[in-house]
Design an enzyme around this catalytic site. Structure first.
Site, PDB file in Angstrom:
ATOM      1  N   SER A 250       0.836  -1.194   0.000  1.00  0.00           N
ATOM      2  CA  SER A 250       0.000   0.000   0.000  1.00  0.00           C
ATOM      3  C   SER A 250       0.878   1.254   0.000  1.00  0.00           C
ATOM      4  O   SER A 250       1.756   1.388  -0.835  1.00  0.00           O
ATOM      5  CB  SER A 250      -0.942  -0.052   1.214  1.00  0.00           C
TER       6      SER A 250
ATOM      7  N   ASP B 292      -8.291  -4.399  -6.997  1.00  0.00           N
ATOM      8  CA  ASP B 292      -7.914  -3.432  -5.972  1.00  0.00           C
ATOM      9  C   ASP B 292      -7.908  -2.021  -6.562  1.00  0.00           C
ATOM     10  O   ASP B 292      -7.439  -1.797  -7.684  1.00  0.00           O
ATOM     11  CB  ASP B 292      -6.531  -3.802  -5.431  1.00  0.00           C
TER      12      ASP B 292
ATOM     13  N   HIS C   9      -7.610  -5.223  -1.133  1.00  0.00           N
ATOM     14  CA  HIS C   9      -6.362  -4.501  -0.886  1.00  0.00           C
ATOM     15  C   HIS C   9      -5.512  -5.188   0.181  1.00  0.00           C
ATOM     16  O   HIS C   9      -4.342  -4.854   0.362  1.00  0.00           O
ATOM     17  CB  HIS C   9      -6.703  -3.074  -0.450  1.00  0.00           C
TER      18      HIS C   9
END
Length: 519
Positions: free
Chosen positions: A305, A368, A424
């Site tokens: 991320s 995602d 995610h």
């Protein structure tokens, strides 16, 4: 009781995890449950049995239904054998340069190279360790810190088999406008008002170095678990990377301003953020390279991320400043294994990164949202002519490196239409890696990684696996009984242990970084 036995593994006589499922849940005997465990944490009834790698169906008491009893017995006997056996043609020591992208992973992704898969999962677990060790609890006076002492980091997480030693913790100032990334305690008396722990630097021990074929220095960055709100915090505005004192001969090389601010900002009044994250990393890497100067070395940067963006940015910085260059002018390979990362910079940043020889492999879930940001309208997927016209805009981004696209809808374990945040999740990405063998290939778990880990911080597994969502919890939220019988939050020893090396020593390593220009 009828049984639904489906999704057979490579061997027809073996069943994968969770695939012996009672179709009539009401008839499951009282006390039945799935168990999985880990030291000092409550797992909502989950425990590990013995030295098993995976979460197994453990029914307490003997089932009254003989068919169910037989199926469970067979499952327990065979569950260790349901994974694909890795070919023994090469060792990591023989192939590590290819695994680190020497040939840009040509021929290794489709079909999936087993050694590469294993290494990707291993580095992904090192990124996941940042989440597992981070204190997210706003009611903890240590919120925003790592819960474990540096020298006990991997041992505390049950990861001693990775064979690394943490040499430094990385901190960043929370003065940056990323409220969904930084965590702060609600109590007035806290460990720091301006700092957050955002990762660590680790080096392979002698035994692991021998197995890997080189001394591996790994930088792991913390990101965001499943929350996507941090994307909205981004200013989505490109600025020259040289504007924040990162050397670059090309003023047109630009990166997202929030990423570079987080990487370079510091607070000299704060004990933890006297040096920026950038200075902490460059200084420690120079020290480690000097310490192991007579050995073969690799630098591996990993993150998930927002941590993925920091991994790419720091890898660029390492190569641009020449921290990876030895005294004999030979270059140490620098590789990024990125998980679910956003775009970081513009096309010129991508080109400069490639020119410097940094290798980046991006693992993404095609569903995602984060890898699609920023640069939703102007990015590498639009026609080249359009990108050329838009390259001067502050919203024109381009992904770097090689992409490995995975699809959670191919996994029979996962809900196909779960909450977007689940797509995610890093543990979900590692699960998808475990079952991926190439485009069009059947999803079959290859390494024996426990699918129950997917639900550690989300609700992604199908309900018939009976794994509770968000099952990882700190026991009693860290409260313990003191000698007077009162429940208190204990003090953590050696909170400042990241100062393993003196400030003067660190100053020596961060002064006058070399600018190695490949232009």
């Amino acid at each position: 009781m009828a049984l639904s036995l489906h999704h057979l593994s490579l061997s027809s006589k073996n069943l994968q995890f969770g695939h012996c499922v009672p179709t009539d849940v009401k008839n499951v005997p009282a006390g039945a449950g799935v168990h999985f465990g880990q030291t000092s944490q409550i797992k909502k009834g989950l425990v590990k049995r013995g030295n098993q790698k995976r979460c197994v169906l453990n029914l307490i008491g003997k089932p009254s239904d003989p068919c169910l009893s037989q199926a469970i017995d067979e499952f327990h006997e065979n569950h260790d054998d349901v994974t694909e056996k890795l070919p023994e043609k090469q060792s990591v020591a023989d192939a590590w340069r290819y695994i680190h992208g020497e040939d840009d992973w040509a021929g290794q992704l489709d079909p999936m190279d087993p050694l590469l898969r294993t290494e990707l999962i291993r580095y992904g677990e090192m990124a996941q360790a940042c989440y597992d060790a981070f204190d997210f609890d706003p009611f903890s006076k240590y919120c925003g810190t790592c819960r474990f002492e540096r020298h006990k980091f991997f041992r505390s997480l049950g990861m001693t088999e990775h064979g690394y030693e943490v040499t430094r913790y990385i901190y960043a100032t929370s003065n940056i406008n990323l409220p969904n990334f930084f965590k702060k305690s609600r109590w007035p008396k806290v460990w720091s008002k301006n700092a957050n722990w955002i990762g660590y630097i680790a080096v392979s021990n002698d035994e692991t170095t021998k197995r890997l074929g080189r001394r591996d220095i790994t930088v792991a960055w913390r990101g965001t678990v499943t929350r996507l709100e941090w994307i909205a915090d981004l200013m989505d505005f490109l600025k020259p990377i040289s504007a924040d004192k990162i050397p670059c001969p090309d003023p047109e090389v630009k990166v997202e301003s929030g990423f570079v601010d987080l990487y370079t900002d510091k607070d000299e009044s704060c004990r933890f953020c006297r040096y920026s994250a950038r200075e902490q990393i460059l200084g420690e890497l120079k020290r480690l390279v000097n310490m192991h100067r007579k050995e073969e070395i690799s630098m591996t940067i990993t993150g998930h991320s927002l941590g993925s963006a920091l991994a790419v940015l720091s890898a660029y910085d390492i190569a641009e400043t020449g921290v990876h260059v030895r005294e004999d002018t030979s270059a140490i390979p620098v590789c990024v294994f990125s998980f679910s990362g956003p775009r970081v910079g513009n096309v010129r940043f991508k080109e400069r990164l490639e020119l410097l020889g940094v290798k980046v492999l991006r693992v993404v879930n095609v569903h995602d949202l984060v890898p699609k940001s920023p640069g939703i309208f102007f990015n590498e997927k639009v026609p080249a002519m359009v990108m050329k016209l838009a390259q001067g805009l502050p919203w024109s981004y381009s992904h770097v490196g090689v992409e490995l696209g995975l699809d959670h809808k191919n996994s029979p374990f996962l809900k196909p239409n779960a909450d977007p945040g689940c797509a995610h999740n890093l543990e979900a990405h590692l699960h998808l890696l475990d079952g991926y063998h190439g485009k069009g290939h059947r999803f079959v778990l290859a390494t024996g990684r426990d699918p129950a880990l997917v639900n550690k911080d989300c609700d992604f597994l199908k309900d018939h696996h009976r794994i509770p969502p968000h099952w990882r919890q700190n026991e009693n939220k860290g409260m313990v009984k003191n000698k007077d019988g009162r429940w208190v939050q204990p003090d953590r020893p050696k909170l400042y242990d990241h100062h393993h090396h003196s400030d003067s020593d660190h100053d020596n390593h961060i002064q006058h970084p070399r600018l190695i220009s490949a232009s």
